[in-house]
Structure formats: C-alpha cells, structure tokens
Design a protein around this motif. Sequence first.
Motif, PDB file in Angstrom:
ATOM      1  N   PRO A  55      31.949  23.461  65.607  1.00  0.00           N
ATOM      2  CA  PRO A  55      31.623  23.008  64.248  1.00  0.00           C
ATOM      3  C   PRO A  55      32.554  21.893  63.772  1.00  0.00           C
ATOM      4  CG  PRO A  55      31.872  25.402  64.326  1.00  0.00           C
ATOM      5  CD  PRO A  55      32.294  24.873  65.652  1.00  0.00           C
ATOM      6  N   GLY A  56      32.047  21.049  62.906  1.00  0.00           N
ATOM      7  CA  GLY A  56      32.853  20.003  62.275  1.00  0.00           C
ATOM      8  C   GLY A  56      33.323  18.925  63.228  1.00  0.00           C
ATOM      9  N   ASP A  57      32.530  18.612  64.236  1.00  0.00           N
ATOM     10  CA  ASP A  57      32.884  17.580  65.218  1.00  0.00           C
ATOM     11  C   ASP A  57      34.236  17.823  65.886  1.00  0.00           C
ATOM     12  OD1 ASP A  57      30.490  16.178  64.851  1.00  0.00           O
ATOM     13  OD2 ASP A  57      31.314  15.073  63.146  1.00  0.00           O
ATOM     14  N   ARG A  58      34.649  19.063  65.998  1.00  0.00           N
ATOM     15  CA  ARG A  58      35.895  19.398  66.694  1.00  0.00           C
ATOM     16  C   ARG A  58      35.666  19.322  68.193  1.00  0.00           C
ATOM     17  NH1 ARG A  58      35.550  23.329  62.606  1.00  0.00           N
ATOM     18  NH2 ARG A  58      37.370  23.454  61.253  1.00  0.00           N
ATOM     19  N   LYS A  59      36.732  19.086  68.917  1.00  0.00           N
ATOM     20  CA  LYS A  59      36.722  19.099  70.372  1.00  0.00           C
ATOM     21  C   LYS A  59      37.919  19.910  70.842  1.00  0.00           C
ATOM     22  CE  LYS A  59      33.350  16.144  71.150  1.00  0.00           C
ATOM     23  NZ  LYS A  59      32.100  16.593  71.691  1.00  0.00           N
ATOM     24  N   GLY A  60      37.759  20.609  71.952  1.00  0.00           N
ATOM     25  CA  GLY A  60      38.872  21.294  72.565  1.00  0.00           C
ATOM     26  C   GLY A  60      39.731  20.294  73.314  1.00  0.00           C
ATOM     27  N   ALA A  61      40.921  20.724  73.691  1.00  0.00           N
ATOM     28  CA  ALA A  61      41.834  19.836  74.418  1.00  0.00           C
ATOM     29  C   ALA A  61      42.691  20.652  75.382  1.00  0.00           C
ATOM     30  CB  ALA A  61      42.725  19.088  73.438  1.00  0.00           C
ATOM     31  N   PRO A  62      43.126  20.039  76.478  1.00  0.00           N
ATOM     32  CA  PRO A  62      43.983  20.745  77.435  1.00  0.00           C
ATOM     33  C   PRO A  62      45.433  20.883  76.948  1.00  0.00           C
ATOM     34  CG  PRO A  62      43.524  18.527  78.207  1.00  0.00           C
ATOM     35  CD  PRO A  62      42.707  18.735  76.965  1.00  0.00           C
ATOM     36  N   THR A  63      45.773  20.228  75.851  1.00  0.00           N
ATOM     37  CA  THR A  63      47.116  20.321  75.260  1.00  0.00           C
ATOM     38  C   THR A  63      46.981  20.684  73.784  1.00  0.00           C
ATOM     39  OG1 THR A  63      47.102  17.957  74.750  1.00  0.00           O
ATOM     40  CG2 THR A  63      48.116  18.617  76.834  1.00  0.00           C
ATOM     41  N   GLU A  64      48.087  21.136  73.186  1.00  0.00           N
ATOM     42  CA  GLU A  64      48.072  21.542  71.769  1.00  0.00           C
ATOM     43  C   GLU A  64      47.551  20.437  70.880  1.00  0.00           C
ATOM     44  OE1 GLU A  64      51.465  23.365  69.922  1.00  0.00           O
ATOM     45  OE2 GLU A  64      52.003  24.384  71.782  1.00  0.00           O
ATOM     46  N   LEU A  65      46.839  20.851  69.841  1.00  0.00           N
ATOM     47  CA  LEU A  65      46.301  19.934  68.846  1.00  0.00           C
ATOM     48  C   LEU A  65      47.047  20.100  67.529  1.00  0.00           C
ATOM     49  CD1 LEU A  65      42.556  20.683  69.615  1.00  0.00           C
ATOM     50  CD2 LEU A  65      43.796  18.599  70.243  1.00  0.00           C
ATOM     51  N   THR A  66      47.047  19.068  66.707  1.00  0.00           N
ATOM     52  CA  THR A  66      47.729  19.143  65.407  1.00  0.00           C
ATOM     53  C   THR A  66      46.753  19.474  64.283  1.00  0.00           C
ATOM     54  OG1 THR A  66      47.517  16.741  65.134  1.00  0.00           O
ATOM     55  CG2 THR A  66      49.581  17.568  66.077  1.00  0.00           C
ATOM     56  N   ARG A  67      45.524  19.746  64.588  1.00  0.00           N
ATOM     57  CA  ARG A  67      44.531  20.065  63.560  1.00  0.00           C
ATOM     58  C   ARG A  67      44.386  21.578  63.402  1.00  0.00           C
ATOM     59  NH1 ARG A  67      40.664  22.482  66.173  1.00  0.00           N
ATOM     60  NH2 ARG A  67      39.794  21.710  68.112  1.00  0.00           N
ATOM     61  N   ASP A  68      43.837  21.974  62.277  1.00  0.00           N
ATOM     62  CA  ASP A  68      43.524  23.391  62.011  1.00  0.00           C
ATOM     63  C   ASP A  68      44.720  24.304  62.276  1.00  0.00           C
ATOM     64  OD1 ASP A  68      40.790  22.906  61.276  1.00  0.00           O
ATOM     65  OD2 ASP A  68      40.336  22.672  63.400  1.00  0.00           O
ATOM     66  N   LEU A  69      45.831  24.004  61.659  1.00  0.00           N
ATOM     67  CA  LEU A  69      47.024  24.829  61.787  1.00  0.00           C
ATOM     68  C   LEU A  69      47.190  25.643  60.516  1.00  0.00           C
ATOM     69  CD1 LEU A  69      49.474  22.218  63.341  1.00  0.00           C
ATOM     70  CD2 LEU A  69      48.106  23.947  64.518  1.00  0.00           C
ATOM     71  N   PRO A  70      47.697  26.875  60.626  1.00  0.00           N
ATOM     72  CA  PRO A  70      47.912  27.678  59.425  1.00  0.00           C
ATOM     73  C   PRO A  70      48.973  27.031  58.541  1.00  0.00           C
ATOM     74  CG  PRO A  70      48.605  28.875  61.417  1.00  0.00           C
ATOM     75  CD  PRO A  70      48.077  27.559  61.835  1.00  0.00           C
ATOM     76  N   SER A  71      48.817  27.206  57.251  1.00  0.00           N
ATOM     77  CA  SER A  71      49.804  26.581  56.345  1.00  0.00           C
ATOM     78  C   SER A  71      50.995  27.457  56.128  1.00  0.00           C
ATOM     79  CB  SER A  71      49.171  26.272  55.008  1.00  0.00           C
ATOM     80  OG  SER A  71      48.402  27.340  54.544  1.00  0.00           O
TER      81      SER A  71
END
Length: 116
Positions: free
Chosen positions: A100-116
């Motif tokens: 959803p929301g044009d998200r893509k997975g990645a083989p390394t950590e992402l900086t998006r959708d992190l808990p506040s």
Amino acid sequence: MSKTTSFSASLLAGAIASALASLTVPAAAQEMKMAQEEMEKMGAEMTAKGMEKCYGVALKGQNDCAAGPGTTCQATSTIDYQGDAWKFVGGGTCTTMELPGDRKGAPTELTRDLPS
C-alpha cells in the motif's frame, strides 16, 4: 529505629540489589547471544531455501527480526511496513512486492514508517 540501624538496613538492601543485578546481567547477555545465534542459524536455513531478508514489508508484530531500537527481535515491530524491521520473503521478490501507498521493500533498512 536508630540512625545506625536505618543506615545499616539501607546499606544491606543496596548490597543485595547489586548482587542480584550482577547475576541477571550475565544471564540476560547469554540469553541474547543464544537468540542471536539461533536467528543466524535460521537465516542460513532460509537463505538455503531461496528466501531473502526484506525490510519494510512486515505487518505490525509479524516481522522475523530487526525491529529497531528498543525491541528484541521477532514479532516486535510496532507499525505496519516498519522500515527497520525485516521479514523473510521469496528470493528476488523483495523489491517487486506490491504494498500500500507505493511502498517498496528493500534488502537494507529503510528510513520510512518508523515508530515515533
């Protein structure tokens, strides 16, 4: 209770607390090391089965490991598609999964959708 008795009781309580803490820290460290070794073994097995780690694709509480600071590991992600949590997926599918929301997975950590 006299000041001396009160001080002695406080000192004894502090000594007992320190002794107990020194016993639990090595046990906790050993437990964490064993969990890490188990996860590495599982990772090798999953890789052998054609699976790969993919960050940012797990639903809340369904990650396989690495859910950022303050978490222990498996099933500890706190939000859907958390960028610093990963899940095993079929080899070669991580970056092409439709999320959803044009998200893509990645083989390394992402900086998006992190808990506040």
